[in-house]
Write a protein that holds these residues in place. Structure first.
Motif, mmCIF file in Angstrom:
data_model
loop_
_atom_site.group_PDB
_atom_site.id
_atom_site.type_symbol
_atom_site.label_atom_id
_atom_site.label_comp_id
_atom_site.label_asym_id
_atom_site.label_seq_id
_atom_site.Cartn_x
_atom_site.Cartn_y
_atom_site.Cartn_z
ATOM 1 N N MET A 1 0.862 -1.168 0.000
ATOM 2 C CA MET A 1 0.000 0.000 0.000
ATOM 3 C C MET A 1 0.912 1.236 0.000
ATOM 4 O O MET A 1 1.907 1.272 0.712
ATOM 5 N N ASN A 2 0.554 2.231 -0.762
ATOM 6 C CA ASN A 2 1.400 3.418 -0.861
ATOM 7 C C ASN A 2 1.108 4.412 0.284
ATOM 8 O O ASN A 2 0.132 4.271 1.018
ATOM 9 N N THR A 16 3.736 12.991 8.500
ATOM 10 C CA THR A 16 3.807 12.326 9.806
ATOM 11 C C THR A 16 4.308 10.896 9.647
ATOM 12 O O THR A 16 5.147 10.427 10.432
ATOM 13 N N LEU A 17 3.824 10.204 8.636
ATOM 14 C CA LEU A 17 4.289 8.833 8.383
ATOM 15 C C LEU A 17 5.797 8.812 8.142
ATOM 16 O O LEU A 17 6.517 7.986 8.712
ATOM 17 N N ARG A 18 6.276 9.728 7.321
ATOM 18 C CA ARG A 18 7.718 9.809 7.030
ATOM 19 C C ARG A 18 8.496 10.170 8.291
ATOM 20 O O ARG A 18 9.582 9.621 8.544
ATOM 21 N N TYR A 19 7.962 11.102 9.060
ATOM 22 C CA TYR A 19 8.606 11.525 10.307
ATOM 23 C C TYR A 19 8.717 10.351 11.269
ATOM 24 O O TYR A 19 9.783 10.106 11.845
ATOM 25 N N TYR A 20 7.624 9.606 11.458
ATOM 26 C CA TYR A 20 7.640 8.445 12.356
ATOM 27 C C TYR A 20 8.713 7.442 11.932
ATOM 28 O O TYR A 20 9.412 6.883 12.766
ATOM 29 N N ILE A 26 8.408 4.027 14.021
ATOM 30 C CA ILE A 26 8.010 2.787 13.353
ATOM 31 C C ILE A 26 9.252 2.240 12.658
ATOM 32 O O ILE A 26 10.144 3.005 12.274
ATOM 33 N N PRO A 27 9.339 0.932 12.529
ATOM 34 C CA PRO A 27 10.496 0.356 11.824
ATOM 35 C C PRO A 27 10.528 0.809 10.366
ATOM 36 O O PRO A 27 9.503 1.225 9.806
ATOM 37 N N PRO A 28 11.696 0.707 9.738
ATOM 38 C CA PRO A 28 11.818 1.107 8.329
ATOM 39 C C PRO A 28 10.818 0.348 7.454
ATOM 40 O O PRO A 28 10.587 -0.844 7.634
ATOM 41 N N VAL A 29 10.234 1.063 6.504
ATOM 42 C CA VAL A 29 9.248 0.497 5.592
ATOM 43 C C VAL A 29 9.970 0.066 4.318
ATOM 44 O O VAL A 29 10.804 0.808 3.785
ATOM 45 N N GLY A 35 11.516 2.685 -5.521
ATOM 46 C CA GLY A 35 11.958 3.406 -4.337
ATOM 47 C C GLY A 35 10.833 3.985 -3.487
ATOM 48 O O GLY A 35 11.095 4.670 -2.500
ATOM 49 N N TYR A 36 9.588 3.720 -3.848
ATOM 50 C CA TYR A 36 8.449 4.213 -3.070
ATOM 51 C C TYR A 36 8.168 3.274 -1.892
ATOM 52 O O TYR A 36 8.326 2.051 -2.023
ATOM 53 N N ARG A 37 7.729 3.850 -0.803
ATOM 54 C CA ARG A 37 7.367 3.027 0.350
ATOM 55 C C ARG A 37 6.214 2.099 -0.023
ATOM 56 O O ARG A 37 5.251 2.522 -0.634
ATOM 57 N N ASP A 38 6.356 0.850 0.428
ATOM 58 C CA ASP A 38 5.338 -0.159 0.164
ATOM 59 C C ASP A 38 4.926 -0.758 1.516
ATOM 60 O O ASP A 38 5.539 -1.702 2.004
ATOM 61 N N TYR A 39 3.907 -0.159 2.109
ATOM 62 C CA TYR A 39 3.471 -0.537 3.454
ATOM 63 C C TYR A 39 2.779 -1.890 3.439
ATOM 64 O O TYR A 39 1.883 -2.147 2.629
#
Length: 140
Positions: A1-2, A16-20, A26-29, A35-39
């Motif tokens: 999920m993006n 906020t998600l990036r900051y956390y 939160i652990p690294p995503v 290179g996009y975060r994939d939750y």
């Protein structure tokens, strides 16, 4: 999920998600091939936990410590559980304080008209009135 979908799902900003993640709340995503975060589900659980523990008053530092313990290769279950137990104790104290305040407000609402009438009649005055702080159900 993006990030955008997670942001909407969790009612948090993408910032906020990036900051956390950046500060270790939160652990690294994992990232996709671009290179996009994939939750993943586990990431969502961490975000949900962090959001709710922050709302309950847990400090950013404690959240980061909790998350870093999860990333540790050592057996840290006891340390993580201790953080959760401390938060539970703090939350129970806050709930108790809130309940006392709620009881006080309800008491003031329930007795308001009678109290005002007694002041108007002269039965009560500034020196002769109830001492709220001495009432057993409002004491800490």
């Amino acid at each position: 999920m993006n990030s955008k979908k997670v942001s909407e799902l969790m009612d948090l900003t993408v910032d906020t998600l990036r900051y956390y993640e950046r500060i270790g709340v939160i652990p690294p995503v994992d990232r996709d091939k671009n290179g996009y975060r994939d939750y993943k589900t586990n990431d969502l659980n961490w975000i949900f936990l962090a959001k709710n523990l922050r709302a309950a008053g847990l400090s950013i530092e404690s959240l980061a410590e909790f998350a870093s313990l999860a990333e540790s290769k050592e057996d840290v279950k006891g340390a993580q559980k201790e953080i959760l137990n401390e938060q539970m104790e703090n939350l129970n104290e806050k709930l108790s304080d809130l309940q006392r305040t709620k009881d006080l407000l309800q008491y003031k609402i329930d007795t308001y008209d009678d109290h005002i009438a007694k002041f108007k009649s002269g039965e009560l005055d500034k020196d002769n009135t109830e001492e709220l702080w001495t009432m057993k159900h409002f004491k800490k």
